[in-house]
Scaffold this motif. Structure first.
Motif, mmCIF file in Angstrom:
data_model
loop_
_atom_site.group_PDB
_atom_site.id
_atom_site.type_symbol
_atom_site.label_atom_id
_atom_site.label_comp_id
_atom_site.label_asym_id
_atom_site.label_seq_id
_atom_site.Cartn_x
_atom_site.Cartn_y
_atom_site.Cartn_z
ATOM 1 N N LEU A 221 0.815 -1.208 0.000
ATOM 2 C CA LEU A 221 0.000 0.000 0.000
ATOM 3 C C LEU A 221 0.852 1.262 0.000
ATOM 4 O O LEU A 221 0.501 2.262 -0.633
ATOM 5 N N ALA A 222 1.990 1.205 0.704
ATOM 6 C CA ALA A 222 2.839 2.385 0.785
ATOM 7 C C ALA A 222 3.432 2.708 -0.583
ATOM 8 O O ALA A 222 3.562 3.872 -0.954
ATOM 9 N N ALA A 225 0.878 4.534 -2.465
ATOM 10 C CA ALA A 225 0.762 5.918 -1.994
ATOM 11 C C ALA A 225 1.888 6.778 -2.543
ATOM 12 O O ALA A 225 1.766 7.985 -2.667
ATOM 13 N N GLU A 226 3.005 6.147 -2.857
ATOM 14 C CA GLU A 226 4.161 6.880 -3.336
ATOM 15 C C GLU A 226 4.081 7.137 -4.840
ATOM 16 O O GLU A 226 4.476 8.169 -5.342
ATOM 17 N N ARG A 246 -4.818 10.508 -3.115
ATOM 18 C CA ARG A 246 -4.938 11.378 -1.947
ATOM 19 C C ARG A 246 -6.247 11.128 -1.210
ATOM 20 O O ARG A 246 -6.269 11.037 0.011
ATOM 21 N N PHE A 249 -6.294 7.371 0.377
ATOM 22 C CA PHE A 249 -5.469 7.170 1.570
ATOM 23 C C PHE A 249 -5.884 8.067 2.732
ATOM 24 O O PHE A 249 -5.710 7.711 3.886
ATOM 25 N N ILE A 261 -4.845 -0.305 4.889
ATOM 26 C CA ILE A 261 -4.004 0.843 5.249
ATOM 27 C C ILE A 261 -3.627 0.777 6.734
ATOM 28 O O ILE A 261 -2.491 1.035 7.103
ATOM 29 N N GLU B 260 5.501 5.669 2.977
ATOM 30 C CA GLU B 260 4.435 5.550 3.970
ATOM 31 C C GLU B 260 3.104 5.465 3.230
ATOM 32 O O GLU B 260 2.997 5.962 2.103
ATOM 33 N N PRO B 261 2.087 4.878 3.854
ATOM 34 C CA PRO B 261 0.788 4.820 3.169
ATOM 35 C C PRO B 261 0.074 6.158 3.251
ATOM 36 O O PRO B 261 -1.053 6.235 3.721
ATOM 37 N N ASP B 262 0.737 7.203 2.827
ATOM 38 C CA ASP B 262 0.217 8.553 2.979
ATOM 39 C C ASP B 262 0.880 9.444 1.919
ATOM 40 O O ASP B 262 2.027 9.868 2.092
ATOM 41 N N PRO B 263 0.170 9.711 0.813
ATOM 42 C CA PRO B 263 0.775 10.444 -0.300
ATOM 43 C C PRO B 263 1.334 11.811 0.097
ATOM 44 O O PRO B 263 2.395 12.207 -0.376
ATOM 45 N N GLU B 264 0.650 12.518 0.986
ATOM 46 C CA GLU B 264 1.115 13.848 1.382
ATOM 47 C C GLU B 264 2.462 13.749 2.089
ATOM 48 O O GLU B 264 3.394 14.500 1.800
ATOM 49 N N ASN B 266 4.617 11.334 1.911
ATOM 50 C CA ASN B 266 5.651 10.908 0.966
ATOM 51 C C ASN B 266 6.182 12.089 0.165
ATOM 52 O O ASN B 266 7.385 12.217 -0.035
#
Ligand SMILES: Nc1ncnc2c1ncn2[C@@H]1O[C@H](COP(=O)(O)OP(=O)(O)OP(=O)(O)O)[C@@H](O)[C@H]1O
Ligand SMILES: Nc1ncnc2c1ncn2[C@@H]1O[C@H](COP(=O)(O)OP(=O)(O)OP(=O)(O)O)[C@@H](O)[C@H]1O
Ligand code: SF4
Ligand SMILES: [Mg+2]
Ligand SMILES: [Mg+2]
Lengths: 348, 347
Positions: A221-222, A225-226, A246, A249, A261, B260-264, B266
């Protein structure tokens, strides 16, 4: 960029023939991919990610078939074509030129007894007539793009390269004929963190420079997100959530995506809650009635008040429905999904 | 740590000889592991994690240094002590797909070691004991699993069987070598939760090997961590401290590389730029001089880092957090001094 998708998938069904009868590994998938966009297919092992990825290029193994659906490509000149009804000869030209695949497992995707240069030349020759020196030049170009030293890599056998280098060779090969769509299956799995990082950086840079669209399959998942502009979560052969990364997540609307997540431990800070999703995915040969996630779904159990999943969840399989401008979810209770992923960072 | 360590590696080295020359896979590594605790070993591919783990398990005899188990030198020649050591330390392999014999049922896999060590008198007893082990690793009800072959199990289930097999002889230490890397996040986390419970319930110690610092932090937060680079330990100490405030530039780069599972988040991490000067790992056959990390290090000092080999040193006298990087250690010392003189000034 135009408003027309470069790839439009509609209600795609993929079946595998097995001794026990046909198994549906993809059960009606629909999505659009726009020019220059990157879409991640995420989900647990066996949910059909690879199968869907292969079907996009009609690369399924012999026992696989697509009894239903459409995979429509729009060429650079604006004309469109359904890949599933394309003739063999057309298809051969289409692959590599218009769309190319980077297979799962860089180890096995390269021929162990051929030097890298011979595998690259073979690929070029099979698809385009090119002089030896032009072919050589093109190989150098694509290897440079993935930050490999052509002189070092071209004469090597695959086993003489590290895992990360092999993966970059595969990406370079996919780029040989400048495709407009790239499908990558688990591009970083089984590589260590720094090598993953270098692959991710190379892909980001190439996308900026060359502007191809890409679909990549991952259970990380990470990584999605990247690297993804949009994310599609798959469960038991279906896309159950689709939206901008965006949004997905920050506020997943499917309990399954939320669960995935929540299971990722953070590198920075301390997560207040890390938990796994109970149980495992259902067998595709014996899906439970209604929503296939119902047996594992905490939200449904909550609504059902201790009597197992809520009634509607075991009665009807929810359709993928629009919940936001660019967000679609297949869940009867998507408006009740609560999600916070609190990460406490101290000292910063 | 006041009590005697269960396992200690004292300056162990392992040099392999190959046609192309000598491969110093592990050099001068010293680690301690107390009973019932967790030690994580992290580092990129080829950094020597598995070789160190094999030394810790007695599967490799190190070419230099001493391995002590419960205080005794395991290669000292005492055969009974060595057998006891080998039995007490169990190795769970990296690859859940390769670690189980495909033609043996789960029961046969578990009963084998019990019979060989005469821990059970008959089949019924073995069946009973195997069932208990499967319950320990959450494969319930056990009868559903005992007659299955590996190919009939999922990756996560196979991994649990491998852990159950490691438990058959009542080990004091389990070495889990990247046992979770190929699996889905959710399965990984439930496996690690199961291992944590084993550690608490049975008092088993763990040597946990991974290249994912986030995972090491999750599983080993109450234990220690050692970061390896090209066969050496470059940072060592309590996991919370090492990951909370990483000091070695290599540890920092490893942490920064994790998505991280968080686009912002990253995007913010990436805008800080890369923390490495080069992505290429040098070959063990042609190691760089001085600090072997210097060709990739963003904070190297010419004339120092490429000349002298750094030793692991504590950040300050009473800290257990050690770093092998003179510029960082100097910085720490400098940072500590002004704080003191400031106090003097006000007092
Ligand atoms: N050649 C085949 N014949 C029969 N069934 C198959 C075949 N290939 C895949 N399947 C089945 O189809 C389903 C989807 O498999 P697929 O490989 O697409 O999943 P995936 O999401 O890519 O999983 P993973 O993360 O493990 O790679 C699985 O249940 C699998 O067992
Ligand atoms: N039996 C052996 N003979 C020769 N070289 C070896 C042997 N075992 C390991 N090596 C080499 O020693 C180095 C360290 O290998 P090791 O397997 O310990 O690394 P690792 O940190 O576990 O890597 P990974 O993350 O890829 O598992 C590598 O360069 C490897 O090629
Ligand atoms: S439809 Fe029901 S069972 Fe399925 S995910 Fe939503 S709440 Fe859970
Ligand atoms: Mg797959
Ligand atoms: Mg290893």
């Amino acid at each position: 960029m135009t408003d027309e998708p470069v790839l439009a998938v509609r209600d795609l069904v993929v079946e595998y023939r097995t001794p026990a009868g046909p198994v549906r590994a993809v059960r009606g998938a629909s999505f659009d991919l726009y020019e220059g966009e990157s879409l991640a297919l995420v989900g647990e092992s066996g949910c059909g990610k690879t199968t869907l990825g292969l079907a996009l290029l009609r690369l399924l193994p012999r026992l696989g078939s697509t009894p239903h659906g459409e995979v429509r490509y729009r060429r650079a000149d604006g004309s469109t074509v359904d890949l599933l009804t394309m003739r063999k000869e057309q298809l051969r030209r289409f692959r590599w030129h218009e769309a190319a695949m980077v297979f799962q497992g860089a180890m096995n995707a390269l021929n162990p007894v051929l030097r890298v240069q011979d595998q690259m030349y073979d690929t070029i020759r099979a698809h385009r007539s090119m002089s030896a020196s032009a072919a050589r030049k093109r190989c150098h170009e694509v290897l440079d793009m993935v930050r490999l030293e052509p002189r070092r890599v071209m004469p090597s056998y695959p086993h003489e390269l590290s895992g990360g280098m092999r993966q970059r060779v595969l990406i370079a090969m996919a780029l040989l004929l400048s495709p407009r769509v790239l499908v990558l299956d688990e591009p970083t799995t089984a590589l260590d963190i720094l090598t993953q990082r270098s692959i991710v950086d190379v892909l980001q840079e190439l996308r900026r420079e060359l502007g191809f669209a890409m679909v990549f399959v991952t259970h990380d998942l990470a990584l999605a997100a990247e690297l993804a502009d949009r994310v599609a979560t798959m469960y038991a052969g279906r896309i159950v959530e689709l939206g901008d990364s965006r949004d997905v997540f920050a506020a997943p609307r499917h309990p399954y995506t939320a669960g995935l997540i929540r299971a990722v431990p953070p590198a920075v800070g301390e997560a207040t809650e890390i938990s796994s999703i109970p149980g495992g995915p259902p067998s595709l040969a014996a899906l439970p009635p209604g929503c296939p996630f119902s047996v594992r779904c905490g939200l449904s159990a909550e609504v059902g008040d201790g009597d197992g999943p809520a009634g509607v969840c075991v009665q009807a399989d929810p359709e993928l429905t629009r919940t936001g401008e660019r967000h679609e979810v297949a869940c009867h209770y998507s408006d009740r999904v609560e999600f916070t992923r609190e990460v406490v960072v101290d000292g910063v | 740590m006041a009590s005697e360590p269960l396992l200690s590696l004292e300056s162990v080295s392992q040099v392999f000889t190959s046609r192309r020359g000598e491969i110093p896979a592990v050099r001068d590594v010293s680690l301690d592991l107390a009973a019932g605790t967790v030690l994580c070993l992290v580092g990129e591919s080829g950094s020597g994690k598995t070789t160190t783990a094999r030394i810790a398990a007695g599967l490799n005899r190190p070419t230099g240094g001493t391995v002590r188990f419960a205080g005794r030198d395991v290669w000292g020649g005492d055969r009974t002590a060595f057998r006891e050591f080998r039995r007490s330390v169990q190795y769970v392999h990296q690859d859940p797909y390769a670690s189980l014999n495909p033609i043996r049922t789960v029961f046969a896999t578990l009963a084998g070691p019990m019979r060989r060590h005469r821990l059970v008198a008959n089949r019924d007893e073995a069946w009973q004991k195997a069932s208990e082990l499967l319950e320990r690793v959450d494969l319930t009800p056990p009868e559903n699993f005992l007659t299955k072959y590996p190919h009939q199990l999922s990756g996560g289930q196979r991994q649990r069987v491998a852990v159950a097999r490691a438990l058959t002889l009542g080990p004091k230490l389990i070495i889990a070598d990247e046992s979770t890397s190929m699996l889905d996040v959710s399965i990984r986390i439930s496996l690690l939760a199961m291992l944590s419970r084993l550690s608490t319930d049975l008092g088993v110690a763990f040597l946990f090997i991974t290249h994912d610092l986030a995972l090491a932090k999750y599983f080993g937060r109450d234990g220690d961590i050692a970061v390896m680079y090209l066969g050496r330990v470059v940072e060592y100490g309590p996991t919370r401290e090492v990951i909370g405030t990483p000091r070695h530039p290599y540890t920092r780069a490893l942490l920064a590389a994790i998505p991280e599972p968080d686009p912002e988040l990253n995007a913010r991490k990436r805008s800080a730029g890369s923390l490495l000067r080069s992505m290429d790992t040098p070959s063990l056959l042609r190691l760089p001089t001085g600090c072997t990390f210097h060709p990739r290090c963003p904070s190297w000092v010419e004339g120092e880092c490429d000349v002298s080999v750094p030793r692991l040193e504590a950040l300050d006298a009473d800290a257990r957090h050690e770093v092998a990087c003179p510029p960082v250690l100097r910085q720490e010392a400098d940072a500590a001094v002004p704080a003191l003189s400031e106090q003097d000034g006000t007092g």
